[in-house]
Design a protein around this motif. Structure first.
Motif, PDB file in Angstrom:
ATOM      1  N   LEU A  13      -2.528   5.509  -1.855  1.00  0.00           N
ATOM      2  CA  LEU A  13      -3.296   4.282  -1.646  1.00  0.00           C
ATOM      3  C   LEU A  13      -3.160   3.757  -0.217  1.00  0.00           C
ATOM      4  O   LEU A  13      -3.827   2.790   0.153  1.00  0.00           O
ATOM      5  CB  LEU A  13      -2.875   3.217  -2.661  1.00  0.00           C
ATOM      6  CG  LEU A  13      -3.619   3.235  -4.004  1.00  0.00           C
ATOM      7  CD1 LEU A  13      -5.092   2.964  -3.815  1.00  0.00           C
ATOM      8  CD2 LEU A  13      -3.406   4.555  -4.742  1.00  0.00           C
ATOM      9  N   ARG A  14      -2.309   4.392   0.605  1.00  0.00           N
ATOM     10  CA  ARG A  14      -2.237   3.977   2.007  1.00  0.00           C
ATOM     11  C   ARG A  14      -3.553   4.276   2.726  1.00  0.00           C
ATOM     12  O   ARG A  14      -3.837   3.699   3.777  1.00  0.00           O
ATOM     13  CB  ARG A  14      -1.074   4.686   2.715  1.00  0.00           C
ATOM     14  CG  ARG A  14      -1.255   6.172   2.922  1.00  0.00           C
ATOM     15  CD  ARG A  14       0.006   6.792   3.528  1.00  0.00           C
ATOM     16  NE  ARG A  14      -0.136   8.207   3.839  1.00  0.00           N
ATOM     17  CZ  ARG A  14       0.040   9.182   2.960  1.00  0.00           C
ATOM     18  NH1 ARG A  14       0.370   8.892   1.709  1.00  0.00           N
ATOM     19  NH2 ARG A  14      -0.105  10.447   3.326  1.00  0.00           N
ATOM     20  N   THR A  64      -5.978   1.427   8.133  1.00  0.00           N
ATOM     21  CA  THR A  64      -6.204   2.437   7.102  1.00  0.00           C
ATOM     22  C   THR A  64      -5.390   3.686   7.426  1.00  0.00           C
ATOM     23  O   THR A  64      -5.339   4.134   8.569  1.00  0.00           O
ATOM     24  CB  THR A  64      -7.697   2.796   7.032  1.00  0.00           C
ATOM     25  OG1 THR A  64      -8.454   1.617   6.753  1.00  0.00           O
ATOM     26  CG2 THR A  64      -7.965   3.827   5.950  1.00  0.00           C
ATOM     27  N   PHE A 100      -9.547  -2.616  -0.584  1.00  0.00           N
ATOM     28  CA  PHE A 100      -8.559  -3.497  -1.213  1.00  0.00           C
ATOM     29  C   PHE A 100      -9.212  -4.806  -1.648  1.00  0.00           C
ATOM     30  O   PHE A 100      -8.917  -5.308  -2.740  1.00  0.00           O
ATOM     31  CB  PHE A 100      -7.401  -3.800  -0.260  1.00  0.00           C
ATOM     32  CG  PHE A 100      -6.430  -4.791  -0.857  1.00  0.00           C
ATOM     33  CD1 PHE A 100      -5.431  -4.362  -1.714  1.00  0.00           C
ATOM     34  CD2 PHE A 100      -6.555  -6.153  -0.595  1.00  0.00           C
ATOM     35  CE1 PHE A 100      -4.561  -5.276  -2.308  1.00  0.00           C
ATOM     36  CE2 PHE A 100      -5.690  -7.064  -1.185  1.00  0.00           C
ATOM     37  CZ  PHE A 100      -4.687  -6.627  -2.041  1.00  0.00           C
ATOM     38  N   THR A 126      -6.377   3.524   1.537  1.00  0.00           N
ATOM     39  CA  THR A 126      -7.336   2.495   1.130  1.00  0.00           C
ATOM     40  C   THR A 126      -7.691   1.617   2.322  1.00  0.00           C
ATOM     41  O   THR A 126      -6.813   1.118   3.022  1.00  0.00           O
ATOM     42  CB  THR A 126      -6.731   1.623   0.005  1.00  0.00           C
ATOM     43  OG1 THR A 126      -6.373   2.454  -1.091  1.00  0.00           O
ATOM     44  CG2 THR A 126      -7.725   0.572  -0.459  1.00  0.00           C
ATOM     45  N   LYS A 156       0.885  -1.168   0.000  1.00  0.00           N
ATOM     46  CA  LYS A 156       0.000   0.000   0.000  1.00  0.00           C
ATOM     47  C   LYS A 156       0.918   1.212   0.000  1.00  0.00           C
ATOM     48  O   LYS A 156       1.530   1.523   1.023  1.00  0.00           O
ATOM     49  CB  LYS A 156      -0.911   0.006   1.228  1.00  0.00           C
ATOM     50  CG  LYS A 156      -1.958  -1.076   1.242  1.00  0.00           C
ATOM     51  CD  LYS A 156      -2.673  -1.121   2.576  1.00  0.00           C
ATOM     52  CE  LYS A 156      -3.342   0.187   2.914  1.00  0.00           C
ATOM     53  NZ  LYS A 156      -4.033   0.154   4.220  1.00  0.00           N
ATOM     54  N   LEU A 202      -1.214  -0.271  -5.079  1.00  0.00           N
ATOM     55  CA  LEU A 202      -1.580  -1.580  -4.531  1.00  0.00           C
ATOM     56  C   LEU A 202      -0.902  -2.604  -5.431  1.00  0.00           C
ATOM     57  O   LEU A 202      -1.484  -3.098  -6.397  1.00  0.00           O
ATOM     58  CB  LEU A 202      -3.107  -1.774  -4.527  1.00  0.00           C
ATOM     59  CG  LEU A 202      -3.909  -0.769  -3.698  1.00  0.00           C
ATOM     60  CD1 LEU A 202      -5.401  -1.064  -3.816  1.00  0.00           C
ATOM     61  CD2 LEU A 202      -3.480  -0.799  -2.228  1.00  0.00           C
TER      62      LEU A 202
END
Length: 260
Positions: free
Chosen positions: A14-15, A57, A22, A17, A10, A91
């Motif tokens: 996108l961390r 998240t 995911f 997400t 990640k 990802l």
């Protein structure tokens, strides 16, 4: 039935997400890549995917793991490439092995985290880390479903240190980078709990949220204090190629292959 274990990341934006986000993206990638997935029984069959210890998240990660079950055998590396091409950038599916040993989840006993503290004087961080490490217990609180929970954040920490620091770089604020090794215990101790502990013992309060990234997770080696690759046992259990076949592969490899 073949089982494949995958490591994914990640990164960047996108961390943020969530684990559910995911899951949706990964199941779309399975369909696009036409992976011969095994499905559960019942009225609402779903692909057999097992996730292990997903990062919270908002945190980045280089070491998330999952396992899938297939109805037909596939080459793990080819499968990894197909899935990675179907996933959003950030990802990323970065490793794949055939599951040849049991207990992947049992081998995820610790994580290595990097915490970047922008706007904090490195000397203040060193003082806070020393106070944390010297303490026998560090009680912190976290909001849970049943209210506020108080627990010890110190016992799970195997190592906490400042690994990099910068002050007075042109155009930059002070910054300190921490390396944290934490055992997976119950209740789970997360990086933000350790930051709460640093605030409790030394009143360390970064002006902006810390940038947190999981660098590794796996089996914690008490003797060396390191976290080992959880996929290594599966690689070691893979059949060794016949010497003649291996020799042929080397002979036909392009010149310079494998060089940096």
């Amino acid at each position: 039935m073949q089982r494949i274990r995958l490591r994914y990341t990640k990164r960047g934006r996108l961390r943020f997400t969530s684990h559910r986000d995911f899951q949706r993206a990964f199941e779309r990638a399975l369909r696009r890549s036409e992976v011969p997935m095994a499905y559960s029984a019942g009225f609402t069959p779903h692909p057999k995917v097992s996730y292990a210890n997903a990062a919270p998240t908002g945190t980045g990660s280089e070491a998330e793991f999952l396992e899938i079950a297939l109805t037909e055998a596939r080459d793990p590396e080819v499968l990894r490439g197909l899935l990675d091409a179907s996933m959003p950038v950030g990802l990323d599916i970065v490793d794949a092995v055939e599951a040849r040993t049991p207990g992947l989840a049992d081998r995820l006993t610790a994580s290595v985290w990097e915490l970047r503290l922008d706007g904090v004087d490195p000397e203040d961080v060193r003082t806070a880390v020393a106070a944390f490490n010297d303490a026998e217990t560090v009680e912190v609180q976290r909001k849970a479903k049943n209210g506020i929970r108080t627990f010890d954040a110190r016992a799970a920490v195997a190592d906490l240190r400042v690994v990099d620091a910068a002050v007075d770089r042109p155009g930059e604020r002070p910054c300190a980078i921490l390396r944290l090794v934490v055992r997976h215990v119950t209740p789970a101790v997360r990086p933000d709990d350790v930051l709460s502990g640093l605030r409790a013992v030394a009143d360390l309060a970064p002006p902006v949220p810390a940038a947190v990234t999981r660098l590794a997770q796996g089996l914690f080696d008490e003797e060396s204090g390191t976290v080992t690759d959880p996929l290594a046992p599966d690689r070691e259990a893979a059949p060794t190629a016949h010497p003649a076949v291996a020799g042929a592969a080397v002979a036909t490899a392009p010149e310079g292959a494998g060089s940096a």
